[in-house]
Every structure is written in C-alpha cells, then in structure tokens.
Design an enzyme around this catalytic site. Structure first.
Site, PDB file in Angstrom:
ATOM      1  N   HIS A 123      21.197  35.718 -49.495  1.00 15.21           N
ATOM      2  CA  HIS A 123      20.855  34.520 -50.269  1.00 15.21           C
ATOM      3  C   HIS A 123      20.639  34.880 -51.737  1.00 15.21           C
ATOM      4  CE1 HIS A 123      20.177  31.736 -46.858  1.00 15.21           C
ATOM      5  NE2 HIS A 123      19.889  32.852 -46.204  1.00 15.21           N
TER       6      HIS A 123
ATOM      7  N   HIS B  84      22.949  28.995 -39.753  1.00 13.50           N
ATOM      8  CA  HIS B  84      21.673  29.626 -39.409  1.00 13.50           C
ATOM      9  C   HIS B  84      21.197  29.021 -38.080  1.00 13.50           C
ATOM     10  CE1 HIS B  84      21.302  31.008 -43.584  1.00 13.50           C
ATOM     11  NE2 HIS B  84      20.187  31.637 -43.270  1.00 13.50           N
TER      12      HIS B  84
ATOM     13  N   GLU C 171      17.183  31.817 -35.233  1.00 17.51           N
ATOM     14  CA  GLU C 171      16.370  32.711 -36.066  1.00 17.51           C
ATOM     15  C   GLU C 171      14.900  32.585 -35.725  1.00 17.51           C
ATOM     16  OE1 GLU C 171      15.404  33.616 -40.807  1.00 17.51           O
ATOM     17  OE2 GLU C 171      16.465  31.784 -40.259  1.00 17.51           O
TER      18      GLU C 171
ATOM     19  N   ASP D 111      19.706  39.555 -45.793  1.00 16.83           N
ATOM     20  CA  ASP D 111      19.143  38.206 -45.880  1.00 16.83           C
ATOM     21  C   ASP D 111      18.681  37.915 -47.304  1.00 16.83           C
ATOM     22  OD1 ASP D 111      18.514  35.679 -45.005  1.00 16.83           O
ATOM     23  OD2 ASP D 111      16.726  36.257 -43.888  1.00 16.83           O
TER      24      ASP D 111
END
Length: 335
Positions: free
Chosen positions: A14, A197, A200, A278
């Site tokens: 990200h 996503h 998670e 991430d």
C-alpha cells in the site's frame, strides 16, 4: 543466507502505508500541515506499529497522518517515486503498488489527476532504477457503493498505461463480497484484473465468496482459509495465489508469532503463496526482513524461496514480456 541480494517481487504494498517518515515531515513543513509532532522519533509512533497493536482496525489508524500529506499532484508523484526507489534498493525487480484514489481528494484533485500523478512517479523511478511497477486501484469498503463505481469507471482509461487491477480494501466484515457483485462485474468488463482483500480478519468464508461472486484472481492475505475447508479447497483447486504479509498479520493479531503463521503449511501443501510487506512503514518492514523472519522462525530455505519467487512471477499482473524478464532472474537465487 543473504536475502538482501536475492531478486524479489512485491505484489501487495500500500502506497499510503509505505511513506518515508522524513518525507512526511518535509511535506508537512512545506505545505503547513499540522502533525502531532515534528520530531522524527516521536512521529514514528504515530505512523508505525512500534510495540503492540490489538486489531486490524487499530492498525488502519496508522494511515491517517500519511494521507494528510498525499493531497497534491507533486506530493503523490514524489511519494510513488520514493517507494520504488526504496524497494529497488532492496533488490525488488517488480512491484504492484496499490492505493485508494478517493483518499486523496481533500484538496480538490479529481480521480484522474490522482492516478496520473502516482503513475508519473512510478514511471520516473523506472527510468532510473532496475525495477518495473504497476498500479492497483483500491475501492474502500468503508465508503458507499457509488464511490467504488466511480473509481472503476474513472480509472479505466489508465488500463494498459500502468493500471492493472482493482481491489477492495479497508476493514473486513463477514460476507462483504455480495455488496460488490455489480462493481466487480463492471471492472472485469473494463479490463481490470481482480485482487480482493479477504480472509485477513478471521473470516475464511469471505475468500470463498470473493472467488465465486467477484471472480477474484488473487486474494490479499487469505490466511483464514485455514478455518474454512471449502475456501481452502477452492483456493488449492483453482490455484488462486495468496498475497501473504506475515509481519502485518502479526500486527493485526491474526497470529501471535511467525511460528504459528500458516504460511509454511500452505506452501508445503501446494498453495500458491507469495510473500509481501503490506505496509513498509506501518509494519516497519521490507521484503528482505520478511524473508529473514521466515528463515529464522519457519526454516524458509533457498529452495522454498525459489518457489515463492516463481509463484509471484506467475501471479503478477505484469505483461508476458515483463514476466519473461522476471523469470530470467531465477538463476540469481542461490544460497
């Protein structure tokens, strides 16, 4: 084993979770943006997980300050450039950067200007370093459905020009995929690749629904398939790649330690696992650090890494030409 020297691929990173702290300070001073502290050591505590974090929601709070300095074309371009510069120094050969354009409209930029600025930063870095980058557009699950449609529609003109895929991100609720069927149907029609996503934050069934309802080609995280036999079976049968981010998973309390993370079990069972950061700043990590931790606590070998690397090449949304170049680096993967 010197993981630093090995060629690497990053598929789940990200942009707003991977800013240099020095850059946050520099932009804040330049643009007169209020920060809780202008001392680097103190500011790190606001943008990185230093000691403890209790949940995914608490983890996501670390993005508030970075997004404050990501509201102009100049700043977005700079931050994208610096991210590729940083990962190139870690011997990353290919990266798919993801970000949510609608988080950057506070000062009047439109979606097209925002995407264009990030792409400019990526392309500038490609000219200077031995790295190739592409962009994944994120739709925030905490925003309304029309917002997701807007990102899909306005980002479509950049497909083939650096934008490769669409993603759904932010907090994860059970059975969220059902809300986004029409959004992802449009995305597929526009030519986006699809990564979601899911799995998670404790809901393995979301992975099942992301694949069956949203045509997900890859899954961001996906670790909770361990608790959903049907999702596990589907991921394995369809060879769906998982973008696993071990340190982030520890920070969000998905797992208590590297030793208890299911990554190695997945790998040994033939699940197409890839290893990612991430958020480099939020989780205070790099791909090299991730590999070092997995080597230290899970016994990751050079043979395992070769599998991970080739998994990432195949799972990437890169062009066939770029994939061939990436495959050529395999010969450099030696102990």
């Amino acid at each position: 084993m010197n993981f630093k020297k090995l060629p690497k691929i990053e598929l789940h990173c990200h942009l707003d979770g991977s800013l240099r702290v020095d850059t946050i300070l520099d932009i804040a001073k330049k643009d007169n943006i209020h920060l809780p502290s202008y001392n680097k050591k103190e500011l790190i505590n606001y943008v990185s997980i230093m000691d403890d974090c209790n949940s995914l929601d608490e983890y996501l709070n670390k993005f508030f300050i970075p997004n404050k300095v990501m509201q102009t074309k100049e700043n977005l371009k700079r931050i994208a450039f610096e991210l590729l510069e940083d990962v190139a120094a870690d011997n990353v050969k290919y990266i798919e950067v993801r970000f949510a354009p609608l988080l950057h409209v506070e000062k009047g930029l439109n979606i097209e200007e925002i995407i264009e600025s990030v792409l400019e930063g990526i392309k500038e870095a490609e000219k200077l370093y031995d790295i190739k980058g592409n962009l994944i557009l994120g739709c925030m699950r905490n925003m309304d459905i029309p917002s997701a449609f807007e990102v899909v529609k306005k980002g479509a003109k950049f497909i083939g020009k650096g934008v490769v895929a669409i993603d759904l991100c932010a907090g994860e609720e059970p059975h969220f995929p059902g809300k986004y069927i029409e959004v992802l149907k449009l995305a597929k029609e526009c030519g986006y690749r699809i990564t979601i996503h899911a799995g998670e934050a404790g809901v393995g069934e979301n992975v099942l629904e992301a694949i069956n309802l949203l045509n997900a080609e890859r899954i961001g995280h996906g670790i909770y398939i361990k608790d959903c036999a049907e999702a596990y079976k589907l991921v394995k049968e369809k060879n769906i790649p998982l973008e696993v981010c071990p340190t982030s998973n520890l920070h969000t309390k998905a797992f208590e330690s590297y030793e208890t993370h299911p990554f190695m079990d997945f790998l040994k069972d033939g699940i197409k696992v890839t290893i990612n950061t991430d958020n480099m700043t939020v989780s205070n990590t790099t791909i090299t650090k991730e590999l070092e931790m997995l080597n230290k606590f899970c016994g990751l070998s050079i043979g395992d890494y070769k599998i991970l690397y080739l998994n990432a090449v195949e799972a990437s949304f890169a062009s066939s030409e770029t994939k061939e170049v990436l495959k050529s680096y395999v010969k450099e993967i030696t102990a």
